[in-house]
Enzyme design. Sequence first.
Site, PDB file in Angstrom:
ATOM      1  N   LYS A   1       0.832  -1.202   0.000  1.00  0.00           N
ATOM      2  CA  LYS A   1       0.000   0.000   0.000  1.00  0.00           C
ATOM      3  C   LYS A   1       0.868   1.254   0.000  1.00  0.00           C
ATOM      4  O   LYS A   1       0.540   2.256  -0.663  1.00  0.00           O
ATOM      5  CB  LYS A   1      -0.923  -0.003   1.220  1.00  0.00           C
ATOM      6  CG  LYS A   1      -1.803   1.242   1.318  1.00  0.00           C
ATOM      7  CD  LYS A   1      -2.806   1.152   2.452  1.00  0.00           C
ATOM      8  CE  LYS A   1      -3.671   2.413   2.521  1.00  0.00           C
ATOM      9  NZ  LYS A   1      -4.725   2.315   3.555  1.00  0.00           N
TER      10      LYS A   1
ATOM     11  N   HIS B   1      -5.074 -29.248 -36.684  1.00  0.00           N
ATOM     12  CA  HIS B   1      -6.333 -28.670 -36.202  1.00  0.00           C
ATOM     13  C   HIS B   1      -6.939 -29.513 -35.070  1.00  0.00           C
ATOM     14  O   HIS B   1      -8.123 -29.820 -35.063  1.00  0.00           O
ATOM     15  CB  HIS B   1      -7.314 -28.490 -37.352  1.00  0.00           C
ATOM     16  CG  HIS B   1      -6.800 -27.567 -38.413  1.00  0.00           C
ATOM     17  ND1 HIS B   1      -6.782 -26.198 -38.267  1.00  0.00           N
ATOM     18  CD2 HIS B   1      -6.240 -27.825 -39.620  1.00  0.00           C
ATOM     19  CE1 HIS B   1      -6.258 -25.649 -39.362  1.00  0.00           C
ATOM     20  NE2 HIS B   1      -5.912 -26.622 -40.194  1.00  0.00           N
TER      21      HIS B   1
ATOM     22  N   ARG C   1     -22.402 -40.263 -37.176  1.00  0.00           N
ATOM     23  CA  ARG C   1     -21.358 -41.251 -36.943  1.00  0.00           C
ATOM     24  C   ARG C   1     -21.059 -42.061 -38.200  1.00  0.00           C
ATOM     25  O   ARG C   1     -19.903 -42.414 -38.456  1.00  0.00           O
ATOM     26  CB  ARG C   1     -21.765 -42.165 -35.772  1.00  0.00           C
ATOM     27  CG  ARG C   1     -20.633 -43.061 -35.265  1.00  0.00           C
ATOM     28  CD  ARG C   1     -20.936 -43.517 -33.858  1.00  0.00           C
ATOM     29  NE  ARG C   1     -21.026 -42.374 -32.964  1.00  0.00           N
ATOM     30  CZ  ARG C   1     -19.982 -41.754 -32.409  1.00  0.00           C
ATOM     31  NH1 ARG C   1     -18.761 -42.203 -32.637  1.00  0.00           N
ATOM     32  NH2 ARG C   1     -20.155 -40.724 -31.622  1.00  0.00           N
TER      33      ARG C   1
ATOM     34  N   ASP D   1     -26.153 -48.931 -39.330  1.00  0.00           N
ATOM     35  CA  ASP D   1     -25.502 -48.489 -40.563  1.00  0.00           C
ATOM     36  C   ASP D   1     -24.030 -48.149 -40.373  1.00  0.00           C
ATOM     37  O   ASP D   1     -23.218 -48.332 -41.286  1.00  0.00           O
ATOM     38  CB  ASP D   1     -26.257 -47.310 -41.184  1.00  0.00           C
ATOM     39  CG  ASP D   1     -26.442 -46.134 -40.233  1.00  0.00           C
ATOM     40  OD1 ASP D   1     -26.028 -46.241 -39.064  1.00  0.00           O
ATOM     41  OD2 ASP D   1     -27.024 -45.111 -40.661  1.00  0.00           O
TER      42      ASP D   1
END
Length: 525
Positions: free
Chosen positions: A142, A291, A449, A479
């Site tokens: 201070k 990235h 996905r 799938d």
Amino acid sequence: MSRSTSRIQRAILSVTDKTGLVDFARQLCDLGIELISTGGTAKLLRDSGIAVKDISELTGFPEMLDGRVKTLHPKVHGGILHRRENPSHVAAVAEHGIQPIDMVVVNLYAFEKTAAKPGVPFEELIENIDIGGPSMIRSAAKNFHDVAVVTSPADYQAIAEELTSSGGALSLETKWLLAQKAFATTAAYDSAIASTLERIPDIKNSQLAAAEAFPQTLRLSFQKNLDLRYGENPHQKAAMYSDGSGVGVANARQLQGKELSYNNIVDLQAAWDLAQEFDPNDAAVCAIIKHTNPAGAATGKTLAEAYKRALECDPVSAFGGVIGVNRSIDGEAAEEMHKLFLEVIAAPTFDDAAQARFATKKNLRLVEVKAAPQKWTLKNVSGGILLQDHDSRPLQDIDLKVVTQRAPTPEETRALLFAWKVCKHVKSNAIVYARDGQTVGVGAGQMSRVDSAKIGAMKAQLPLQGTVAASDAFFPFPDGVEEIARAGATAIIQPGGSQRDPEVIAAADRLGLAMLFTGVRHFRH
């Protein structure tokens, strides 16, 4: 002499960390600065042949209450806080026989070290809360115009040099920088105390709860250690901050090359994290990141072999990539890596031969990183932050569950476990095709996905027939499994947990695939 450059005549020294103190105190003494000290600090200085006055000689009171009261006295704080340019202040201290104190050298009880001790008793914890030290630091900070406050041994040498060159004075600029550090020190100290005591929910029991629990108030304290040219894009400003631990990417040592960019550091972290998934005693590993996603990752008997196998996965994307490895880079590995344009290479160390080989590439950044366990992951949201445990959940043998009619072969199992480790570091939705210790195709960051499965196969430069596949989360429909089988993979590792798991398993059986469930998901957003 002006107020801002007045000569330092008297200093009080009271430190827990005594690193470098004796040499610093001797330099102060040689400059004719009177030294006042407390307890163990005073004993150390006397034992080192340095003249020092006890705090009790200054205050006229002995150290009291087992050392709880020694510097909490008007003759200490009056000596620090009075403004030298204020005539009424000067008159007041003169009336009461208070001597000016022009420098305060203080560091604090090792509260955090005490709190980290397993089973630390509550009373010991409380006794290691420093009161007098922070009070002196704040008083001196201070009144920085007149008083220098030194809270870190790292500053001793520079301060001693300035004092010597100036005949015993410090500039106002130096005292202001020291005051800023001082307030940051007491803020961090109080934050550590508050965060620790919050882990004691029941004062009658007074047991410290596990540190893993999320704090009610999150207090973070970091110091800027690097201004960056810009952020993710040139119109964004950026900087890197350190937790002061000396470990991890934020505290890495750059050996050569251009300054690191924001994107370099983000990719460096991704490369380092993936490489650290593998024990260097088991195999060398190399991760090539673009990235934040792996363009390739592989193990090998040597780093050179691991790098060449990682590069085979996607040599086009590897151009301009960031590399992370789990072993010291030697000359052989450096020779191979030198052939490709790379932005950053992160390793535990680089041997002399590697450094000599890379020296011809002046812009290539070589970064040595010390491993650091990460406890939490933080993410910004508007108005606050999200906090979660770091995703460091290792896969155990007990986690693995064969759910198909055919169990994976030992060769497939090795490849599946490798692919699982890599898949954890691919942005979701993630599919990784791999052979034993080598990625073959990486499908990253797709909204579907099945699209990740298609892209991973499309990216493959090596034959896909006989590979295995890892998925970071369950297959919502058959799938995805069908697409992986169509690519030529023979086994799949995935968390399981879909409502359509029976349909997915049935598809795998129909296609002759082996499938392992892990019960662990690795979303990475």
